[in-house]
Scaffold this motif. Sequence first.
Motif, PDB file in Angstrom:
ATOM      1  N   LYS A 359       4.188   7.557 -25.138  1.00  0.00           N
ATOM      2  CA  LYS A 359       5.206   6.640 -24.639  1.00  0.00           C
ATOM      3  C   LYS A 359       4.728   5.213 -24.878  1.00  0.00           C
ATOM      4  N   GLU A 360       5.547   4.426 -25.539  1.00  0.00           N
ATOM      5  CA  GLU A 360       5.154   3.042 -25.804  1.00  0.00           C
ATOM      6  C   GLU A 360       5.512   2.163 -24.608  1.00  0.00           C
ATOM      7  N   GLU A 361       4.847   2.445 -23.518  1.00  0.00           N
ATOM      8  CA  GLU A 361       5.062   1.701 -22.277  1.00  0.00           C
ATOM      9  C   GLU A 361       3.715   1.459 -21.595  1.00  0.00           C
ATOM     10  N   SER A 362       3.516   0.255 -21.106  1.00  0.00           N
ATOM     11  CA  SER A 362       2.327  -0.059 -20.315  1.00  0.00           C
ATOM     12  C   SER A 362       2.726  -1.046 -19.240  1.00  0.00           C
ATOM     13  N   THR A 363       1.846  -1.259 -18.269  1.00  0.00           N
ATOM     14  CA  THR A 363       2.199  -2.123 -17.145  1.00  0.00           C
ATOM     15  C   THR A 363       0.995  -2.906 -16.646  1.00  0.00           C
ATOM     16  N   ILE A 364       1.262  -4.050 -16.051  1.00  0.00           N
ATOM     17  CA  ILE A 364       0.247  -4.811 -15.299  1.00  0.00           C
ATOM     18  C   ILE A 364       0.820  -5.119 -13.908  1.00  0.00           C
ATOM     19  N   TYR A 365       1.823  -4.314 -13.500  1.00  0.00           N
ATOM     20  CA  TYR A 365       2.566  -4.587 -12.272  1.00  0.00           C
ATOM     21  C   TYR A 365       2.340  -3.478 -11.242  1.00  0.00           C
ATOM     22  N   PHE A 366       2.570  -3.819  -9.964  1.00  0.00           N
ATOM     23  CA  PHE A 366       2.598  -2.796  -8.909  1.00  0.00           C
ATOM     24  C   PHE A 366       3.589  -3.240  -7.837  1.00  0.00           C
ATOM     25  N   TRP A 367       4.001  -2.284  -7.014  1.00  0.00           N
ATOM     26  CA  TRP A 367       5.066  -2.494  -6.027  1.00  0.00           C
ATOM     27  C   TRP A 367       4.565  -2.102  -4.645  1.00  0.00           C
ATOM     28  N   VAL A 368       4.881  -2.935  -3.642  1.00  0.00           N
ATOM     29  CA  VAL A 368       4.472  -2.663  -2.257  1.00  0.00           C
ATOM     30  C   VAL A 368       5.712  -2.691  -1.364  1.00  0.00           C
ATOM     31  N   HIS A 369       5.842  -1.679  -0.518  1.00  0.00           N
ATOM     32  CA  HIS A 369       7.013  -1.527   0.353  1.00  0.00           C
ATOM     33  C   HIS A 369       7.174  -2.734   1.278  1.00  0.00           C
ATOM     34  N   LYS A 370       8.422  -3.118   1.515  1.00  0.00           N
ATOM     35  CA  LYS A 370       8.709  -4.291   2.345  1.00  0.00           C
ATOM     36  C   LYS A 370       8.274  -4.114   3.799  1.00  0.00           C
ATOM     37  N   ASP A 371       8.138  -2.875   4.267  1.00  0.00           N
ATOM     38  CA  ASP A 371       7.727  -2.619   5.652  1.00  0.00           C
ATOM     39  C   ASP A 371       6.249  -2.272   5.774  1.00  0.00           C
ATOM     40  N   SER A 372       5.469  -2.608   4.782  1.00  0.00           N
ATOM     41  CA  SER A 372       4.018  -2.415   4.879  1.00  0.00           C
ATOM     42  C   SER A 372       3.468  -3.302   6.001  1.00  0.00           C
ATOM     43  N   THR A 431       3.641  -3.474 -25.488  1.00  0.00           N
ATOM     44  CA  THR A 431       4.288  -2.343 -24.797  1.00  0.00           C
ATOM     45  C   THR A 431       4.483  -2.603 -23.305  1.00  0.00           C
ATOM     46  N   LEU A 432       4.166  -3.810 -22.827  1.00  0.00           N
ATOM     47  CA  LEU A 432       4.331  -4.112 -21.404  1.00  0.00           C
ATOM     48  C   LEU A 432       5.796  -4.010 -20.992  1.00  0.00           C
ATOM     49  N   SER A 433       6.033  -3.355 -19.869  1.00  0.00           N
ATOM     50  CA  SER A 433       7.384  -3.229 -19.331  1.00  0.00           C
ATOM     51  C   SER A 433       7.384  -3.574 -17.852  1.00  0.00           C
ATOM     52  N   ILE A 434       8.177  -4.562 -17.493  1.00  0.00           N
ATOM     53  CA  ILE A 434       8.249  -4.986 -16.094  1.00  0.00           C
ATOM     54  C   ILE A 434       8.932  -3.934 -15.218  1.00  0.00           C
ATOM     55  N   LYS A 435       9.605  -2.972 -15.851  1.00  0.00           N
ATOM     56  CA  LYS A 435      10.310  -1.936 -15.094  1.00  0.00           C
ATOM     57  C   LYS A 435       9.405  -0.776 -14.691  1.00  0.00           C
ATOM     58  N   LYS A 436       8.157  -0.796 -15.181  1.00  0.00           N
ATOM     59  CA  LYS A 436       7.241   0.297 -14.901  1.00  0.00           C
ATOM     60  C   LYS A 436       6.111  -0.200 -14.000  1.00  0.00           C
ATOM     61  N   PHE A 437       5.861   0.525 -12.903  1.00  0.00           N
ATOM     62  CA  PHE A 437       4.802   0.100 -11.983  1.00  0.00           C
ATOM     63  C   PHE A 437       4.463   1.213 -10.987  1.00  0.00           C
ATOM     64  N   PRO A 438       3.190   1.326 -10.595  1.00  0.00           N
ATOM     65  CA  PRO A 438       2.824   2.218  -9.498  1.00  0.00           C
ATOM     66  C   PRO A 438       3.409   1.684  -8.191  1.00  0.00           C
ATOM     67  N   GLU A 439       3.664   2.589  -7.252  1.00  0.00           N
ATOM     68  CA  GLU A 439       4.295   2.195  -5.992  1.00  0.00           C
ATOM     69  C   GLU A 439       3.375   2.527  -4.819  1.00  0.00           C
ATOM     70  N   PHE A 440       3.389   1.613  -3.834  1.00  0.00           N
ATOM     71  CA  PHE A 440       2.609   1.815  -2.615  1.00  0.00           C
ATOM     72  C   PHE A 440       3.559   1.707  -1.424  1.00  0.00           C
TER      73      PHE A 440
END
Length: 537
Positions: A359-372, A431-440
């Motif tokens: 998959k030609e996709e990579s990321t430097i992003y991550f997501w954190v829940h608003k109620d953390s 291959t960076l994609s802002i739509k791809k990120f690990p979630e916490f």
Amino acid sequence: MPEFYLRTESIKSDDILSLSVINNYDKDIITALKSSEPCLIEGSRGTGKSFLMRVAELEIERSDVSSISVYVSFNISSLVDTEDPLQFYHWMLAKSLKALINKLKKRGIVLSSYSVSLLSNDEHNEYDGVDEDLKSIVSAFENSYKGKINIPTHSLPDIEDVKEAIETICIEHKLKRIYFFFDEAAHVFRPDQQRQFFSLFKDLRSPYITCNAAIYPGVTYFGKSFEPTHDCIYKRLDRNIKDAGYIDYFKDIVLKQSDDVTKKAIKEQGGLFKVLALSSGGNPRMLLRTIQDLERFNTQSVNQLIKQFYRSQIWIEHTELGDKYKGHKQLIDWGRDFLENIAISAIEKYNTNRKDKNKEESTIYFWVHKDSPATVKEALRLLTYTGIIRKLDSGVRASRGELGTRYEVKYGCLIALQSSPNNESDDFFNTLSIKKFPEFGKNHSSYLTISNLKNTIEDINTFRESLSNMLQKPISVLKLLTSWQKSKLNHAKIFNLEQLYSCTETELIAKIYNVGPVRARLMKNAATAELLEYLSG
């Protein structure tokens, strides 16, 4: 590599415009700073906030003789410590008025006795008396860290008298407006000071006054009386590595300060420059600093420097904040551990999985829940302050429809993990994609060690203990002073930060052989700038 200007404070006013590189995004910010509306610029350390304010200040001065711009730096605020509950408000007001009077004198503007009486709370009717009182008040506040003292602020005018005085000055001298540019807008680790700053910022609003200020992301406390979205123009100084023209823009910044050898190397090794510029994550100071530290402009040196700086040095500098400010230590240490060992590990795992699946996709992003937990958000805010991460947007929906905040990790921190950052960079970046990120999520297991942390940020005794500890540090902690400067200071028996701050230019001349007034002033200014940046984080 050549030595660059790493701080705006080191650049002479006459050289600011000649060194400036302005794109459309910068022009928009400068236009806002020159407008009649108050403006706040938010950006991490080294992104160029001070520089853009200086450009706006100079453009106003050079293009509009009916306006006056006054630049005021509050970088010494960490040393203000009195029993006055409004100490910062009073100190900032005195410092601002002193800067205004200095600028009026330079313009040859003589105040009427009425204006003078307003600015001195009816204590004086002559210019010099006001100037001396303000100078005395400012000096007393800035030396108050040495011990508890009561500072006579009775000569400070009421804020309404200040506005009336400025209106009178403008009418009498046919001036349209006074612009205040506030830099280092209150100490980032003193919420009480920041709230008082924004009270002053709002109180000074009038048809004849415009206030502008530079602030930091994540660690700014506005107080209850100030609403950024309603009380000012709010601009974020973020430089996105995916923007068109990003590389050329940063190349122009570096070339403005480079010698012929460096210019030639950059021209011949464009790929190496690109990976350095991307690694800085849009931070001009970081880019200049890393290029300055290169032994040679070749693949081996660039790979080695990226690994050393983004694997080690950038983390050490963040951790040092906790050693300086004890009330934040647990938040800072947890934030580093979370980002370095959990978030970045998750990003690496994600990228590896996508690569294994072709998959030609990579990321430097991550997501954190608003109620953390609030402490998690605070730790992440401190990481945005030092610039290791950047808050992209909030209210972003993740895979299960939950809302949260998306962050970007500095590109260099991820590319540095590769065996050859230069060779891997192009494929990774493309291959960076802002739509791809690990979630916490809001109950992620890593939050357990911090979710119930007691908040010590507002503890004044903790701050005083931290300040006292920092002032006893050796001058060797001031990384941007040259070895020659440090040796000369040590020879003059100036060994720690407090001795350095207390030493005047005259004393430097007397103590250091073959150092005249000009060099003494340069040394004092360079040392003080580095000292105050160290104290402020």
